[in-house]
Write an enzyme that holds these catalytic residues in place. Structure first.
Site, PDB file in Angstrom:
ATOM      1  CB  VAL A 189      -9.393  -5.360  -0.609  1.00 18.62           C
ATOM      2  CG1 VAL A 189      -9.770  -4.509  -1.732  1.00 18.62           C
ATOM      3  CG2 VAL A 189      -7.986  -5.468  -0.243  1.00 18.62           C
ATOM      4  CG  ASP A 194      -1.962   1.157   1.207  1.00 17.51           C
ATOM      5  OD1 ASP A 194      -2.134   1.871   0.076  1.00 17.51           O
ATOM      6  OD2 ASP A 194      -2.511   1.334   2.307  1.00 17.51           O
ATOM      7  CE  LYS A 223      -5.313  -0.793  -0.731  1.00 11.20           C
ATOM      8  NZ  LYS A 223      -5.687  -0.087   0.466  1.00 11.20           N
TER       9      LYS A 223
HETATM   10  P1  IMP Z   1       1.920  -0.346   3.737  1.00 10.86           P
HETATM   11  O1  IMP Z   1       2.795  -0.265   4.917  1.00 10.86           O
HETATM   12  O2  IMP Z   1       1.041   0.984   3.973  1.00 10.86           O
HETATM   13  O3  IMP Z   1       2.236  -0.611   2.480  1.00 10.86           O
HETATM   14  O4  IMP Z   1       0.832  -1.141   4.307  1.00 10.86           O
HETATM   15  C1  IMP Z   1       0.975  -2.605   4.350  1.00 10.86           C
HETATM   16  C2  IMP Z   1      -0.010  -3.261   5.340  1.00 10.86           C
HETATM   17  O5  IMP Z   1      -1.309  -2.401   5.645  1.00 10.86           O
HETATM   18  C3  IMP Z   1      -0.347  -4.441   5.004  1.00 10.86           C
HETATM   19  O6  IMP Z   1       0.411  -5.392   5.664  1.00 10.86           O
HETATM   20  C4  IMP Z   1      -1.843  -4.726   5.441  1.00 10.86           C
HETATM   21  O7  IMP Z   1      -1.652  -5.209   6.676  1.00 10.86           O
HETATM   22  C5  IMP Z   1      -2.359  -3.450   5.507  1.00 10.86           C
HETATM   23  N1  IMP Z   1      -3.303  -3.060   4.591  1.00 10.86           N
HETATM   24  C6  IMP Z   1      -2.868  -1.949   3.631  1.00 10.86           C
HETATM   25  N2  IMP Z   1      -3.966  -1.982   2.679  1.00 10.86           N
HETATM   26  C7  IMP Z   1      -4.861  -2.900   3.071  1.00 10.86           C
HETATM   27  C8  IMP Z   1      -6.399  -2.904   2.618  1.00 10.86           C
HETATM   28  O8  IMP Z   1      -7.007  -2.342   1.850  1.00 10.86           O
HETATM   29  N3  IMP Z   1      -6.938  -4.172   3.479  1.00 10.86           N
HETATM   30  C9  IMP Z   1      -6.475  -4.377   4.563  1.00 10.86           C
HETATM   31  N4  IMP Z   1      -5.386  -4.370   5.019  1.00 10.86           N
HETATM   32  C10 IMP Z   1      -4.386  -3.130   4.309  1.00 10.86           C
END
Ligand code: IMP
Ligand code: MG
Length: 193
Positions: A168, A118, A146
């Site tokens: 999601v 994300d 994403k």
């Molecule tokens: P990042 O550090 O922002 O890349 O987020 C990654 C973490 O956020 C992942 O390990 C997920 O647990 C959580 N996450 C990000 N987007 C979603 C989503 O759409 N649904 C559920 N969990 C998400």
């Protein structure tokens, strides 16, 4: 639980097909790395203790369980717990490591696995901690990515599916700890969040 689902984004048969492909591709790439480093045993399998998979808890558990069954090689798992979406939040609140990264990664072939890329903060912070230890190789894998999302400077080597920038759940992904057991990847009704 099913009443809370607005629509299914990726159904279970598409997930299964893609995970099988990913497992095969990753196994092939790791095998090439092992060969290049002379890390294969006499039977052409990975030498003991060379291939380490680091699933990021909790979201990656369903994905990893399926993925590793398409990777027929000698490997071990080291789980790492990271929290970035405490409780009901749907935006990353910065990354906090809930467990230590194993300190035994020098000379190993490491694959870090998460459910979704994300903002990228989770994979970037784990990748940095892994690379400090001089592994023989370090690759990143995310089931979902994403698109069009502002991201820190990190790319996954393997991505299962590109999805729109929506929150999601299912196949391991949660909202407030729930819906991980949904076999499909789905978007929730606005009333459910
Ligand atoms: P990042 O550090 O922002 O890349 O987020 C990654 C973490 O956020 C992942 O390990 C997920 O647990 C959580 N996450 C990000 N987007 C979603 C989503 O759409 N649904 C559920 N969990 C998400
Ligand atoms: Mg989560």
């Amino acid at each position: 639980m099913l009443r809370d689902v607005q629509r299914i984004l990726i159904d279970r048969s598409r997930i299964a097909r893609r995970v099988e492909q990913l497992g095969a591709q990753i196994a092939q790439d790791i095998r090439a790395d092992l060969e290049r480093h002379g890390h294969l045993d006499d039977n052409g399998d990975a030498a003991p203790d060379r291939v380490i998979l680091i699933p990021i808890l909790t979201g990656s558990i369903v994905f990893v369980a399926d993925l590793i069954r398409h990777m027929p090689m000698k490997l071990s798992l080291e789980l790492v717990a990271v929290s970035s979406y405490p409780g009901k939040s749907m935006e990353s609140k910065g990354v906090s490591l809930r467990s230590d990264i194993p300190q035994t990664l020098a000379g190993k072939h490491v694959l870090v696995i998460d459910d979704i890329l994300d903002s990228g903060q989770t994979l970037l912070s784990v990748k940095r901690l892994v690379q400090e230890q001089n592994p023989a190789s370090c690759r990143l894998c995310a089931l979902l990515e994403k698109t069009g999302k502002k991201r820190v400077d990190v790319n996954a080597d393997y991505v299962g599916f590109q999805i729109p920038d929506e929150f999601v759940v299912g196949y391991g992904l949660d909202y407030d700890g729930y819906y991980r057991n949904l076999p499909e990847i789905a978007v929730l009704r606005p009333e459910a969040v």
